[in-house]
Design an enzyme around this catalytic site. Structure first.
Site, mmCIF file in Angstrom:
data_model
loop_
_atom_site.group_PDB
_atom_site.id
_atom_site.type_symbol
_atom_site.label_atom_id
_atom_site.label_comp_id
_atom_site.label_asym_id
_atom_site.label_seq_id
_atom_site.Cartn_x
_atom_site.Cartn_y
_atom_site.Cartn_z
ATOM 1 N N SER A 491 4.126 -3.299 -3.409
ATOM 2 C CA SER A 491 4.616 -2.999 -2.538
ATOM 3 C C SER A 491 6.213 -3.709 -2.601
ATOM 4 O O SER A 491 6.746 -2.426 -3.188
ATOM 5 C CB SER A 491 3.915 -4.179 -1.779
ATOM 6 N N ASP A 816 -1.524 5.170 4.164
ATOM 7 C CA ASP A 816 -0.506 3.407 4.078
ATOM 8 C C ASP A 816 0.582 4.021 4.717
ATOM 9 O O ASP A 816 0.687 5.469 4.443
ATOM 10 C CB ASP A 816 -0.382 3.431 2.951
ATOM 11 N N HIS A 846 -3.105 -0.783 2.768
ATOM 12 C CA HIS A 846 -1.925 -1.232 2.280
ATOM 13 C C HIS A 846 -2.261 -2.807 1.893
ATOM 14 O O HIS A 846 -2.551 -3.755 2.764
ATOM 15 C CB HIS A 846 -0.969 -0.913 3.044
#
Length: 920
Positions: A491, A816, A846
């Site tokens: 991320s 995602d 995610h």
């Protein structure tokens, strides 16, 4: 009989979910544009270095042709027609009318969606990374729609097979169908918006990069669209079933945490209070969805910072350590902010000075965590011990006999954790990092960079780059020779992996031998794309939360208020306990006072007195009645009262919720059985009014209500149904539907709220309008010039900067909202001739790395990341052409270090200056 085994009430067959490797070779397998062809599964493990791959975590349930949209719609219409015909023949009973209404409305949505879905299936292959990687936002949106339709098909089949049974719960089943009907309505709006993106974007481009137009309209539409249906009964319907219970637990914890937010100063106090108030949200999915929407719409980044940092609590961290892999080395290091030199990669005779980070906060130590499964040479040296930070945060008990020090590893993994740039540390990511340390037998250095909004861009980048360079220079202390170095991050950490490598290339120092990024964020703006449309339904990445995190990292988010004094843990616990007891005391006194006031009139004197005396002589009964009380003044016996939270802010400050807009739609009203009262969560939500105004006709009522709430003695601990006339707590947005033919006098859900911008032209075809929420989000498109900086948004970097990146392995999620970030960045790297691979996993959300211990599916996905890191360590890549330092290129002295030095500098030394300004 075997086929019926494990079939639940919702009609979905619970089967063992397998991992099917769908590595589709170019020229073989089924076409990406033909969804009707069954996928070719491989019995062998996939090769380590495919150009692209899709790892599918899907079930074996049902025939394979159900994955074809045509078959899905045919089965849907068949189920709907059969159920509508049956319930229309059952007369005008309320359950039958509700079933007919919801099935008819679902059929209307499906008929409008069918041509749009078929159109997408014929063109979405154009946006894939390659033929072996069929993944992009358009595919994901179609998959989500089909997943919703399949849930409706299974529920409809269950209704068909069980509707004559004595144990058939008609109300429960029709309520679930209504929830999925609302979800289908909102997905229909997303499909229409995706069609506009498809026609507005360039060929093969997934992002609408203009600041105005569709991106701005997407933010505006998101702010007003109803999202509570995706956070209640439909929570996580698009993901694998192994993840859904966890998502429901997260949602319950979130709304309970929001109710007690700011009431307590320590995490223990908030967690304890949240535990006792979570029951009502577990029992009422509609209330949970409504509160979830309120929180995600309005609370600032500081709330999310506090909620995501729950995993940093000692109790939870200790439990995670017990279940995770045991490592011999787990040390928290604090590296002092001292400058040092590194040799240039183009000419080792020259050196570059690496200066400590100074942005925003000035020079400060950089914290990092060293993990190693086995003790290696250098990890117990006095020099490293002097850098150990004794914070007592980690408890790692190793009962094995202490061995001799092993030889240093040839490999080194530098890790940057995720958390939206605003939350978490390496401590939250320890469970899977410990597993990596064992499986790779490699020391791992995880960087605890400073977090926004206290330390916005470029502070985190400066600290990560400083830590990377320090690791190269001091690898002997970390138990490694650093012959091969890999950067890894998830991320926000994936973004930092890319930008640190870009900065290393601009400095001229050694680049990592490869990068592994999991679901990285490469474009830090609220730009519209088909995958980012999924932020409307994603419980982990709502757009309002995502935009707050990006604003905090960009430095446009307000700074949090700092505490004037520093107190220890015990004082915080004592204060939280005092606040909790104070709330009970004030609530009890207010309740007793209200009973006495009602009894003074003489009408109910005997009943009140007897009830009060029974509670006083029986404390346990008093406590139970105190927690669950039926208001004596209630006039509607059908509705139940819900406890109202009382805190210091509630007693001293006015609270008023946004008043829902009047629909004015004839023939629509709330069902009486669904009327309930929602609880006040916290001061921030309670005092929020959209755009700072009150609806017409409510100004005086709100002012008088505020004046009454400013007096503590008049505050009632319980919120009764007749407390405020016209208060929005008497309604919950469940399902908004138009009138249904042939069913006069019956409505399915609450009235539809009009669009907040009625002067704008029609934005949806055929007079369609999505469900609107009365909880309007205060959002704006991030237009700060800082987000255009390539060191913040790598997708916007020029080609010359991208050519300096090392080989990159991207692991993304098909569902995602950040999927398009990965696909477009992989396309850009391939276009400039860089080595890049893209692997997309199906049916996972995610942040699956943090859930790697939760299920077999997440564990297998985490193993893919380990395989990609192992590739970097073991695969021999061709020699790379290292770009010379900017000053070497300018002076044309590639081999003469003295001639390239600046006046006043030592020979062979170059002061570090990036070729692109970071803070621009």
């Amino acid at each position: 009989m075997a086929s019926e085994k494990g079939r639940g009430e919702n009609g979905i067959k619970h089967t063992n979910w397998k991992v099917n490797s769908l590595i589709k070779k170019k020229g073989g397998g089924h076409s990406a544009a033909d969804p009707s062809s069954p996928p070719q599964s491989s019995s062998r493990s996939p090769p380590l270095s495919p150009p692209g791959s899709v790892m599918s975590f899907s079930s074996e349930e049902g025939p394979a042709e159900l994955k074809d949209p045509r078959i899905v719609f045919q089965n849907l219409h068949s189920v709907l027609d059969e159920n509508i015909a049956f319930f229309r023949g059952q007369g005008s009973t309320e359950p039958a009318c509700r079933f007919v209404a919801v099935f008819s409305l679902i059929q209307s949505h499906a008929r409008s969606l069918e041509p749009a879905i078929h159109a997408f299936t014929s063109v979405y292959h154009v946006f894939d990374f390659d033929a072996a990687t069929p993944a992009n936002g358009y595919r994901s949106l179609v998959k989500v729609v089909l997943s919703c339709l399949l849930h409706i098909v299974h529920k409809g089949r269950y209704v068909s097979s069980s509707r004559r049974s004595l144990f058939f719960r008609a109300s429960h089943n029709v309520t679930e169908l209504e929830s999925y009907c609302s979800a289908l309505c909102q997905l229909r709006a997303l499909v229409y918006f995706a069609q506009r993106l498809l026609t507005a974007n360039r060929h093969g481009d997934l992002f609408f990069l203009e600041e105005r137009g569709l991106s701005e309209e997407f933010v505006r539409q998101y702010a007003s669209m109803h999202k509570g249906c995706f956070y209640g009964r439909c929570m996580g319907f698009q993901f694998t079933p192994a993840i859904r219970p966890f998502l429901q637990t997260i949602s319950i914890g979130l709304v309970s945490f929001g109710e007690n937010y700011k009431r307590h100063q320590s995490g223990i106090g908030v967690a304890a209070s949240s535990f006792f108030t979570s029951g009502k949200y577990a029992m009422d999915p509609e209330l949970r969805g409504f509160e979830f929407e309120r929180i995600t719409q309005n609370l600032d980044v500081n709330f999310w910072k506090a909620f995501w940092n729950i995993t940093e609590m000692e109790v939870l961290a200790s439990l995670a350590n017990i279940t995770s892999t045991t490592v011999r080395v787990n040390k928290t290091l604090s590296v002092p902010p001292h400058s040092f030199e590194l040799p240039l990669a183009a000419d080792p005779r020259l050196h570059v000075t690496i200066t400590p980070p100074v942005a925003h906060c000035g020079p400060a130590p950089v914290n990092m965590r060293l993990l190693s499964y086995e003790l290696k040479e250098g990890q117990d040296s006095e020099e490293l011990t002097s850098l150990v930070k004794q914070d007592g945060s980690s408890l790692n008990i190793d009962l094995r006999l202490k061995p001799r020090r092993g030889p240093p590893s040839k490999y080194l993994l530098v890790h940057f954790h995720g958390g939206g740039f605003v939350a978490q540390t390496s401590k939250s990511h320890e469970p899977y990092l410990k597993s990596w340390a064992r499986e790779l037998d490699t020391p791992i250095l995880s960087i605890d960079y400073s977090l926004a909004p206290e330390a916005p861009f470029p502070r985190a980048l400066e600290e990560c780059f400083f830590a990377y360079c320090w690791a190269l220079k001091n690898c002997h202390l970390l138990g490694s020779t650093a012959e091969r170095v890999c950067l890894a991050g998830d991320s926000a950490g994936g973004n930092l992996c890319l930008t640190v490598s870009m900065r290393a290339a601009s400095y001229g120092v050694r680049l990592p031998d490869g990068i592994m990024t999991a679901y990285p964020a490469t474009l830090l703006t609220a730009t519209a794309s088909p995958s980012r449309l999924l932020t409307l339904i994603d419980p982990l990445l709502p757009l309002s939360v995502l935009s707050k995190c990006l604003s905090a990292y960009a430095g446009t988010e307000p700074m949090p208020q700092k505490r004037a004094e520093k107190v220890n843990t015990m004082s915080l616990v004592r204060k939280d306990t005092a606040l909790l007891l104070r709330d009970f005391r004030l609530g009890a006194s207010a309740w007793i006072s209200s009973l006495l006031d009602n009894g003074r009139g003489g009408k109910n004197r005997g009943m009140v007195s007897s009830a009060l005396w029974a509670c006083l002589v029986r404390p346990l009964a008093f406590l139970m009645r105190f927690l669950r009380v039926k208001s004596a003044s209630s006039v509607d016996p059908v509705s139940d009262t819900v406890r109202k939270s009382v805190s210091e802010a509630a007693l001293n400050a006015p609270q008023s919720d946004p008043v829902p807009l009047d629909s004015g739609v004839p023939g629509t009203s709330f069902s009486k059985k669904r009327d309930s009262l929602k609880s006040q969560t916290c001061q921030d939500l309670g005092s929020h009014t959209p755009f700072g105004t009150s609806p017409p006709g409510q100004q005086g009522a709100l002012q008088s209500q505020d004046s009454r709430q400013q007096q503590p003695e008049d505050v009632s601990f319980f919120l009764t149904e007749d407390s405020e006339e016209g208060h929005p707590d008497s309604q919950l947005p469940l399902v908004v539907v138009p009138e249904v033919e042939e069913e006069p006098g019956f409505v399915l859900g609450p009235p539809r709220c009009p669009s907040p911008s009625s002067s704008t032209p029609q934005e949806f075809p055929e007079g369609f309008e999505p469900l609107r929420s009365d909880q309007l989000a205060d959002m704006k498109l991030q237009t700060s010039p800082i987000v255009q900086n390539p060191f913040m948004s790598p997708l916007l970097a020029p080609d010359d900067m991208l050519r300096g990146l090392p080989p990159l392995h991207i692991v993304a999620c098909a569902l995602d909202p950040m999927l398009d970030d990965s696909v477009m960045f992989a396309k850009r790297l391939r276009a400039v001739g860089q080595q890049v691979s893209l692997c997309v996993v199906e049916d996972l959300p995610h942040g699956f790395l943090s859930l790697s211990q939760l299920s077999r599916e997440t564990k297998d996905a985490a193993n893919i990341c380990v395989q990609r890191i192992r590739e970097v360590f073991h695969c021999e890549a061709p020699p790379r052409t290292q770009r010379k330092h900017r000053k070497l290129e300018r002076t044309n002295h590639g081999a003469g270090g003295v001639a390239g030095a600046e006046p006043g500098e030592e020979p062979g030394t170059v002061t570090s200056q990036p070729s692109v300004e970071i803070g621009a």
